[in-house]
Each structure stands twice: as structure tokens, then as C-alpha cells.
Design a protein around this motif. Structure first.
Motif, PDB file in Angstrom:
ATOM      1  N   VAL A   1       0.855  -1.172   0.000  1.00 62.25           N
ATOM      2  CA  VAL A   1       0.000   0.000   0.000  1.00 62.25           C
ATOM      3  C   VAL A   1       0.895   1.228   0.000  1.00 62.25           C
ATOM      4  O   VAL A   1       0.992   1.939   0.984  1.00 62.25           O
ATOM      5  CB  VAL A   1      -0.893   0.005   1.236  1.00 62.25           C
TER       6      VAL A   1
ATOM      7  N   MET B   1       0.539  11.848   1.388  1.00 63.17           N
ATOM      8  CA  MET B   1       0.977  12.137   2.759  1.00 63.17           C
ATOM      9  C   MET B   1       2.280  12.940   2.759  1.00 63.17           C
ATOM     10  O   MET B   1       2.441  13.891   3.518  1.00 63.17           O
ATOM     11  CB  MET B   1       1.172  10.837   3.528  1.00 63.17           C
TER      12      MET B   1
ATOM     13  N   SER C   1       4.082   4.058   3.527  1.00 67.20           N
ATOM     14  CA  SER C   1       2.955   4.977   3.783  1.00 67.20           C
ATOM     15  C   SER C   1       2.762   5.192   5.279  1.00 67.20           C
ATOM     16  O   SER C   1       2.350   6.283   5.690  1.00 67.20           O
ATOM     17  CB  SER C   1       1.674   4.484   3.118  1.00 67.20           C
ATOM     18  N   GLU C   2       3.055   4.179   6.092  1.00 62.15           N
ATOM     19  CA  GLU C   2       2.949   4.380   7.543  1.00 62.15           C
ATOM     20  C   GLU C   2       3.964   5.423   8.011  1.00 62.15           C
ATOM     21  O   GLU C   2       3.634   6.333   8.788  1.00 62.15           O
ATOM     22  CB  GLU C   2       3.171   3.065   8.283  1.00 62.15           C
TER      23      GLU C   2
ATOM     24  N   ALA D   1       2.888   8.789   6.924  1.00 57.89           N
ATOM     25  CA  ALA D   1       1.782   9.283   7.743  1.00 57.89           C
ATOM     26  C   ALA D   1       2.301   9.805   9.075  1.00 57.89           C
ATOM     27  O   ALA D   1       1.873  10.863   9.554  1.00 57.89           O
ATOM     28  CB  ALA D   1       0.765   8.165   7.970  1.00 57.89           C
ATOM     29  N   LEU D   2       3.240   9.071   9.689  1.00 57.03           N
ATOM     30  CA  LEU D   2       3.812   9.530  10.954  1.00 57.03           C
ATOM     31  C   LEU D   2       4.522  10.868  10.766  1.00 57.03           C
ATOM     32  O   LEU D   2       4.397  11.774  11.601  1.00 57.03           O
ATOM     33  CB  LEU D   2       4.781   8.481  11.510  1.00 57.03           C
TER      34      LEU D   2
ATOM     35  N   PRO E   1      -6.937  13.666   5.961  1.00 56.09           N
ATOM     36  CA  PRO E   1      -6.664  13.451   7.394  1.00 56.09           C
ATOM     37  C   PRO E   1      -6.934  12.010   7.820  1.00 56.09           C
ATOM     38  O   PRO E   1      -6.152  11.428   8.583  1.00 56.09           O
ATOM     39  CB  PRO E   1      -7.644  14.411   8.087  1.00 56.09           C
TER      40      PRO E   1
ATOM     41  N   MET F   1      -6.742   9.274   5.990  1.00 54.02           N
ATOM     42  CA  MET F   1      -5.728   8.341   5.485  1.00 54.02           C
ATOM     43  C   MET F   1      -4.442   8.481   6.297  1.00 54.02           C
ATOM     44  O   MET F   1      -3.779   7.484   6.598  1.00 54.02           O
ATOM     45  CB  MET F   1      -5.538   8.597   3.983  1.00 54.02           C
ATOM     46  N   ILE F   2      -4.110   9.705   6.696  1.00 58.30           N
ATOM     47  CA  ILE F   2      -2.909   9.917   7.503  1.00 58.30           C
ATOM     48  C   ILE F   2      -3.091   9.320   8.896  1.00 58.30           C
ATOM     49  O   ILE F   2      -2.220   8.596   9.406  1.00 58.30           O
ATOM     50  CB  ILE F   2      -2.574  11.416   7.587  1.00 58.30           C
TER      51      ILE F   2
ATOM     52  N   ALA G   1      -3.045   5.444   8.737  1.00 56.86           N
ATOM     53  CA  ALA G   1      -1.722   4.882   8.451  1.00 56.86           C
ATOM     54  C   ALA G   1      -0.729   5.203   9.564  1.00 56.86           C
ATOM     55  O   ALA G   1       0.247   4.479   9.756  1.00 56.86           O
ATOM     56  CB  ALA G   1      -1.207   5.410   7.119  1.00 56.86           C
ATOM     57  N   ALA G   2      -0.953   6.286  10.307  1.00 59.55           N
ATOM     58  CA  ALA G   2      -0.039   6.609  11.406  1.00 59.55           C
ATOM     59  C   ALA G   2      -0.335   5.732  12.619  1.00 59.55           C
ATOM     60  O   ALA G   2       0.580   5.361  13.369  1.00 59.55           O
ATOM     61  CB  ALA G   2      -0.154   8.091  11.778  1.00 59.55           C
TER      62      ALA G   2
ATOM     63  N   PRO H   1       1.188   1.470  12.568  1.00 58.30           N
ATOM     64  CA  PRO H   1       2.450   0.989  13.137  1.00 58.30           C
ATOM     65  C   PRO H   1       2.483   1.125  14.661  1.00 58.30           C
ATOM     66  O   PRO H   1       3.037   0.266  15.354  1.00 58.30           O
ATOM     67  CB  PRO H   1       3.508   1.874  12.476  1.00 58.30           C
ATOM     68  N   ILE H   2       1.841   2.185  15.176  1.00 62.33           N
ATOM     69  CA  ILE H   2       1.838   2.371  16.635  1.00 62.33           C
ATOM     70  C   ILE H   2       1.085   1.213  17.296  1.00 62.33           C
ATOM     71  O   ILE H   2       1.557   0.619  18.278  1.00 62.33           O
ATOM     72  CB  ILE H   2       1.199   3.729  17.002  1.00 62.33           C
TER      73      ILE H   2
ATOM     74  N   ARG I   1       0.775  -1.688  16.160  1.00 66.70           N
ATOM     75  CA  ARG I   1       1.596  -2.901  16.008  1.00 66.70           C
ATOM     76  C   ARG I   1       2.713  -2.916  17.050  1.00 66.70           C
ATOM     77  O   ARG I   1       2.977  -3.933  17.672  1.00 66.70           O
ATOM     78  CB  ARG I   1       2.160  -2.931  14.598  1.00 66.70           C
ATOM     79  N   TRP I   2       3.370  -1.753  17.224  1.00 66.00           N
ATOM     80  CA  TRP I   2       4.522  -1.702  18.140  1.00 66.00           C
ATOM     81  C   TRP I   2       4.105  -2.000  19.578  1.00 66.00           C
ATOM     82  O   TRP I   2       4.835  -2.660  20.311  1.00 66.00           O
ATOM     83  CB  TRP I   2       5.202  -0.326  18.086  1.00 66.00           C
TER      84      TRP I   2
ATOM     85  N   SER J   1      -4.913  -0.334   7.679  1.00 64.69           N
ATOM     86  CA  SER J   1      -4.256  -0.149   6.379  1.00 64.69           C
ATOM     87  C   SER J   1      -5.295  -0.212   5.263  1.00 64.69           C
ATOM     88  O   SER J   1      -5.192   0.497   4.256  1.00 64.69           O
ATOM     89  CB  SER J   1      -3.153  -1.183   6.178  1.00 64.69           C
ATOM     90  N   GLU J   2      -6.331  -1.054   5.447  1.00 64.13           N
ATOM     91  CA  GLU J   2      -7.414  -1.099   4.459  1.00 64.13           C
ATOM     92  C   GLU J   2      -8.121   0.249   4.393  1.00 64.13           C
ATOM     93  O   GLU J   2      -8.411   0.767   3.314  1.00 64.13           O
ATOM     94  CB  GLU J   2      -8.436  -2.174   4.848  1.00 64.13           C
TER      95      GLU J   2
ATOM     96  N   SER K   1      -6.941   3.138   5.206  1.00 62.31           N
ATOM     97  CA  SER K   1      -6.051   4.152   4.633  1.00 62.31           C
ATOM     98  C   SER K   1      -6.062   4.059   3.109  1.00 62.31           C
ATOM     99  O   SER K   1      -6.147   5.074   2.416  1.00 62.31           O
ATOM    100  CB  SER K   1      -4.641   3.954   5.183  1.00 62.31           C
ATOM    101  N   THR K   2      -5.971   2.826   2.577  1.00 69.74           N
ATOM    102  CA  THR K   2      -5.998   2.653   1.123  1.00 69.74           C
ATOM    103  C   THR K   2      -7.330   3.118   0.549  1.00 69.74           C
ATOM    104  O   THR K   2      -7.370   3.761  -0.498  1.00 69.74           O
ATOM    105  CB  THR K   2      -5.816   1.176   0.742  1.00 69.74           C
TER     106      THR K   2
ATOM    107  N   PHE L   1      -7.450   6.767   0.456  1.00 68.83           N
ATOM    108  CA  PHE L   1      -6.579   7.253  -0.622  1.00 68.83           C
ATOM    109  C   PHE L   1      -7.283   7.158  -1.967  1.00 68.83           C
ATOM    110  O   PHE L   1      -7.315   8.115  -2.743  1.00 68.83           O
ATOM    111  CB  PHE L   1      -5.276   6.457  -0.638  1.00 68.83           C
TER     112      PHE L   1
END
Lengths: 452, 165
Positions: free
Chosen positions: A66, A73, A243-244, A247-248, B25, B27-28, B31-32, B35-36, B38-39, B49-50, B52-53, B56
Motif C-alpha cells: 500500500v 501524505m 505509507s505508515e 503518515a507519521l 486526514p 488516510m494519515i 496509516a499513522a 504501526p503504533i 503494532r509496536w 491499512s485497508e 487508509s488505502t 486514498f
């Protein structure tokens, strides 16, 4: 006879583009026209014609990676940094840091040009903004208008080849190389370019004129740099997808705007507007080029380009030189986006077929090397008189105060430096391939998109 | 006629802006957060992620018409800037009527068909299994309808320019 139709298709595209209709519309229209012709003459099956439609949706909804969402972004991040004035802070901070040394103002301009990567190349505004902030400062420090204008044009174009630049994103996509790999591949060539530019700045430097650094603008400069470095690091270390990470970084830019008290609804609105318009423009052309390439390939276009590359012969060197020269010449007339999405996939496939970069032993590494060369050639074409894109931007940003002839004259030394760097990377592929080979696992091949 | 053109432009630009001002906003943010989440080992069944796509694709499609109305699409004016204003208007009119509008109509027809099939086949999102992909696919024909509106507005203006001489 088989090569007749694709050649005619290219010719039709070339002519239709001059009508002044939007490039994306022309691309899709020519694709449908020749798809229709091929359908009638039996060169294309009905299902293949139907698949043209799927390219429109499929191009933008690539489920595997993706990555395309990263583009708006990154554009948004650049627009926020620009609209909040944090990008301008960056320049004044750099000017203060380097203000005390010989050639300092020039060094500051170059540093800012390289750091504002995601916005550069895409938004003419970033070179324009650099011209607005940097040109008066350079003149105040005693630089001749021509030298200052050439420097600003060159520094502004530098962002195009610096990660995480949008241009690199599309170059990687066109060649079929992982985006992080190309980011890493560009670091050494970028360092070489910077070294050449800086050496030139020192030789031609003006007298130093000290100014104290103010902590506020220094903070802004550090922040912008941290956003870029953090973004690339997250991707390269495999902690986040492109993209992640983008975005961050975009969220970080908004946060920075809030912390500096610079974020207002007006700023957000302007940034969103810029992002929406640019992203729509970019992806409409991207979709159009994908539709065009799909029909072009079905008609045997890939074989045609490959045959042309083979006809040049010369064991890899001649096709590579010809491809770079072609990109360079196209760059004098077209914007980089059209070249990258229309011509580059075909050229990259032809180079791969001619075995260029085969001695590197890995398609990804060969792609890194070829991608780096294309990126530098494109950047050079922005600076080359008479039609270089960056030259017009600088000329325009000064409202014509610096005549084009002076901008040309000022940019010429940088064109020479660019060609030196291009030759160096061509002669020493290690410059582009060493770093990605060390850091990334490139054993998973991802062939050229054009031929999948 | 000028008013009709303005209304059409306002429709394509208004919808495009509304979608972009929420979509970018969104999508950002999605997507932001991915990962957070996940971490810190948070629940993984959120379709970030779906989403966000999807945001987009919706944003890109919905803003093509807006960008057309705003004159933001790249045109190669190397030759056409030497044309007389009348020739520019004539090319715009013929190009829109003969190329842009039929092309859009083809894409809209196919896009509606593809969204329809996606709905009946229950095309799912990979990470949650929600059968909502048809809503994403629907943005392609929607976007090209907006582009048609903007294109039609451009054709009306070109016609006006031709009539007024």
C-alpha cells in the motif's frame, strides 16, 4: 510489420500531446483508440481490451504494497512545513549556522535544498520559495545575481534526488525496484553531489558575515531534518511501511506546527488544497500512463523498444548511454512526471533485456544503479538551458528581475558538476549499490513492472 | 450558460473538496496509527491499512474533477500557447465532446458494473473480512462522473468563447 502499431501509437501520443489537452486524458484516449484498432484487426482479444478498465482501479488499489498513499501524505507534510513557515525557518537557521564561514550563505542554501526533499521536484513552489528567501540573502552577501540564481536553481533541484523525494518514489516504481532500496542507493551519489556543490561554493565563496543563531528557528530546522531522517530510518529498518512512515511524518509536521503556534485553519486549508490538487494531478497521469503502457505492451511495444536497444549493441554501454541521453533530452521539454511514468518503464525493461547491469548479479541492485543514474540525469535536465524547469522557476520567482540569460549562465557550472557525478556513478556502480546491498535483503526479486 | 458552467464546476469542486478534506486526514490518521498499534501489541483486527488505502482511492478519484475545474492538470502548451484563443477554444470543445466525455462514460459504465459485481460476490477486506470493497470500487465511477461535470463546464466555456468571437 509487427512493430508498426506500437511505433504509430508513440507517434500519435507525441502529436496528440501538443493539442494542449490534459496529458492524462490524452494518454487514456490514445490507449483506447489503439486498443480499439487492435481489437478490430485481431491483434488484441476482447478480454484484454476489457482489462484496460481494470488498470484504472487496479493501479490505485495495489493490495500487496500500500505504497501509493504515501505520496499525498508526503505532499501534505511538505505543504504543512511550507505553509507554517517552518521551511523558511530552516533556511534562516542554516544561514545563521553557516553565516560565519567562507561561502556560508551558499552552503546554507544547498543544505536547505537537500533537506526539503519531499516537496521539491513535485512542487515548483519549493524552488520558488527557496528563490524568495535565499536570493536576497545571497545578494546581500555580495553574490552576483547570475551566480546566486544558478545556485538557487541547483539547490532547489537537489531535493528531487534526495530521499524521501516523490520523484524517487516514482522512479523506483517505474524500474521495479523497492522504494527503500532506491532511497538508500541515492545516499552516496547525493553525498557526492553535495561534496561537489560545497567545494564549488567554497571556491566561489563570499566574505563571511556573522549572525548569531536564534534558538527558535534552530529548533524548527532540527525538527524538519528529524522528520525526513526519521521517515527514511523507519522504512529502512523495516519498522513501518512507506505509507505508515509518511503518515507519521505528516502527523509530526502538523504537531510541529501546533507546538510552534503556527497552525491555523487557514494553514490547514491551504495545505489540504495543495495536497488534493497535486495528488489528483499526479495520479491521473499515473493511471493514464499505466493504461497507455498496458495497451502499448499488448501491441508489442516492449519488443520494439528492446529491439531498438539491441540494435544499439555495444555490450550494455551504448543502450545505457542512449537511454540516459533520451531522458536528458526529454527532460528539457517535459516535466519529470511524464518522463518517469511514460518513458522510464519501457526504457528500464529494454535495458534489462539488453543485459545492462547484469554484472551486478541481482535485478534489484541493477535497478538501484540504473534508477540512481536516471534520477541524476532527470535532475540535471531541470538545470539545463534553455528549457530547464528549475531555471524558469527561479526566473519566475524573481518576477523576471533576474533575466533568463543570467540564470542560464549561473546554472552552467552546476550542470558540469551534475555530469561529473553522473559519470562517476556510471563508472562506479558501487556508489549506488553498496549501501542497499549491506542494509536490505534484496534476494526477493521484483521484476520490472512493465513486463509483468 | 456561464452560470451553468459555474454550477457544474461548483458541484465537482465542492464534492471533491469535501471528500479530500475528510479523506486526507483520515488516510494519515489510519496509516499513522497502524504501526503504533503494532509496536505496542494492540489488537490487530482493526482495518487501519485497508481504511487508509480506501481513503486514498476515494480522495484521488473524487479530486480528479476538482483538479480539472481548478486547471491543475498538466497540459503540454509548448505548441498550443501559440494558438489563437479561438483555436484553443475549438480544440477544447472538440476534445471534450469527442474524447473526454465518451471516455468518462465508458469508464463510469464499467466502474458501476465492477462495483455491482463486487457487491454480489461479497468482495472482502483482507484483515477484517468485511464485505465492503464494493464501496471502494464505487469511487472510480463517482470520480469520473465528477470529471464529466468539470469537463462539460469547460466545454460550455469554450463554446461561449467561440460564439462571442
Amino acid at each position: 510489420m509487427k512493430l508498426f502499431l506500437p511505433a504509430l501509437m508513440l507517434l500519435a501520443l507525441g502529436l496528440a500531446l501538443f493539442s494542449g489537452l490534459p496529458v492524462a486524458v490524452v494518454l487514456i484516449a490514445v490507449a483506447f483508440l489503439f486498443g480499439g484498432i487492435a481489437l478490430v484487426t485481431g491483434a488484441m482479444r476482447t478480454e484484454e481490451f476489457g482489462a484496460i478498465f481494470h488498470r484504472i482501479y487496479g493501479t490505485l488499489s495495489d493490495r500487496d504494497e500500500v505504497v501509493y498513499a504515501a505520496v499525498p501524505m508526503l505532499l501534505f507534510m511538505g505543504a504543512v512545513l511550507h505553509e507554517t513557515g517552518l521551511a523558511a525557518n530552516l533556511l534562516s537557521a542554516c544561514a545563521r549556522i553557516f553565516g560565519r564561514v567562507r561561502g556560508g550563505p551558499a552552503v546554507a542554501t544547498i543544505a536547505v535544498g537537500a533537506i526539503q526533499a519531499p516537496a521539491a521536484g513535485m512542487i515548483g513552489a519549493s524552488t520558488g520559495a527557496l528563490a524568495l528567501y535565499a536570493l536576497p540573502a545571497l545578494r546581500r552577501h555580495g553574490y552576483r545575481s547570475a551566480d546566486a540564481a544558478g545556485l538557487v536553481a541547483a539547490a532547489g533541484s537537489l531535493g528531487a534526488v534526495a530521499p524521501p523525494g516523490i520523484m524517487l518514489f516514482f522512479v523506483a516504481d517505474a524500474i521495479g525496484v523497492q522504494v527503500p532500496a532506491l532511497f538508500l542507493a541515492m545516499l552516496a551519489p547525493l553525498a557526492l553531489l553535495l561534496a561537489l556543490y560545497l567545494a564549488f561554493a567554497l571556491v566561489r565563496g563570499s566574505q563571511p558575515r556573522g549572525e548569531g543563531a536564534s534558538p527558535a528557528s534552530l529548533g524548527g530546522a532540527l525538527l524538519a531534518t528529524a522528520l525526513m531522517v526519521g521517515l527514511v530510518a523507519l522504512v529502512v529498518l523495516g519498522l513501518a511501511t512507506l505509507s505508515e512512515a509518511a503518515a507519521l511524518a505528516a502527523a509530526g509536521a502538523v504537531l510541529a506546527g501546533v507546538l510552534h503556534g503556527r497552525l491555523s485553519w487557514r494553514v490547514l486549508d491551504a495545505a489540504l488544497r495543495q495536497t488534493a490538487l497535486l495528488s489528483a494531478m499526479v495520479f491521473f497521469i499515473f493511471v493514464g500512463a499505466n493504461v497507455f503502457s498496458w495497451v502499448f505492451r499488448l501491441l508489442g511495444g516492449a519488443e520494439m523498444v528492446a529491439a531498438a536497444a539491441r540494435a544499439l549493441g555495444g555490450g550494455g554501454q551504448a543502450p545505457l548511454a542512449a537511454a540516459l541521453a533520451l531522458v536528458f533530452v526529454l527532460g528539457m521539454f517535459l516535466d519529470w512526471l511524464e518522463i518517469v511514468v511514460i518513458a522510464l518503464p519501457a526504457l528500464a525493461a529494454a535495458l534489462a533485456a539488453a543485459g545492462v547491469g547484469g554484472e551486478l548479479g541481482n535485478a534489484q541492485l541493477a535497478g538501484c544503479w540504473i534508477g540512481a543514474l536516471f534520477a541524476i540525469a532527470l535532475q540535471t535536465s531541470f538545470l539545463t538551458p534553455p528549457f530547464g524547469y528549475a531555471l524558469f522557476l527561479v526566473h519566475g520567482a524573481t518576477r523576471g528581475e533576474v533575466p533568463l540569460a543570467q540564470v542560464w549562465q549561473g546554472a552552467l557550472p552546476y550542470v558540469v558538476l551534475q555530469l561529473l557525478a553522473l559519470l562517476a556513478v556510471a563508472a562506479l556502480p558501487d556508489l549506488a549499490t553498496w549501501l542497499p546491498a549491506q542494509v536490505l535483503d534484496l534476494s526477493i526479486p521484483r521484476g520490472p513492472k512493465f513486463s509483468d | 450558460m456561464e452560470r451553468a458552467a459555474r454550477v457544474l464546476d461548483a458541484i465537482s469542486a465542492g464534492i471533491g473538496r469535501a471528500v479530500a478534506w475528510t479523506g486526507i486526514p483520515l488516510m494519515i490518521l489510519a496509516a499513522a496509527l497502524a504501526p503504533i498499534a503494532r509496536w505496542i501489541g494492540w489488537r490487530t483486527d482493526i482495518p487501519l491499512s485497508e481504511a487508509s488505502t480506501a481513503a486514498f482511492l476515494a480522495t484521488t478519484m473524487a479530486t480528479i474533477g476538482y483538479a480539472y475545474a481548478a486547471g491543475a492538470h498538466v497540459r503540454l502548451d509548448l505548441v498550443s500557447r501559440r494558438f489563437s484563443p479561438r483555436l484553443v477554444a475549438a480544440v477544447e470543445l472538440v476534445g471534450t465532446l469527442v474524447i473526454l466525455l465518451p471516455l468518462c462514460a465508458l469508464i463510469v459504465a464499467d466502474g458501476v458494473d465492477s462495483a455491482w459485481r463486487s457487491f454480489f460476490q461479497g468482495e472482502r477486506w483482507a484483515d477484517t473480512g468485511w464485505a465492503v470493497q464494493w464501496m471502494v470500487r464505487l469511487w472510480v465511477p463517482l470520480g469520473f462522473v465528477l470529471l464529466m461535470a468539470a469537463g462539460f463546464a469547460g466545454a460550455l466555456r469554450a463554446l461561449l468563447a467561440l460564439i462571442r468571437k
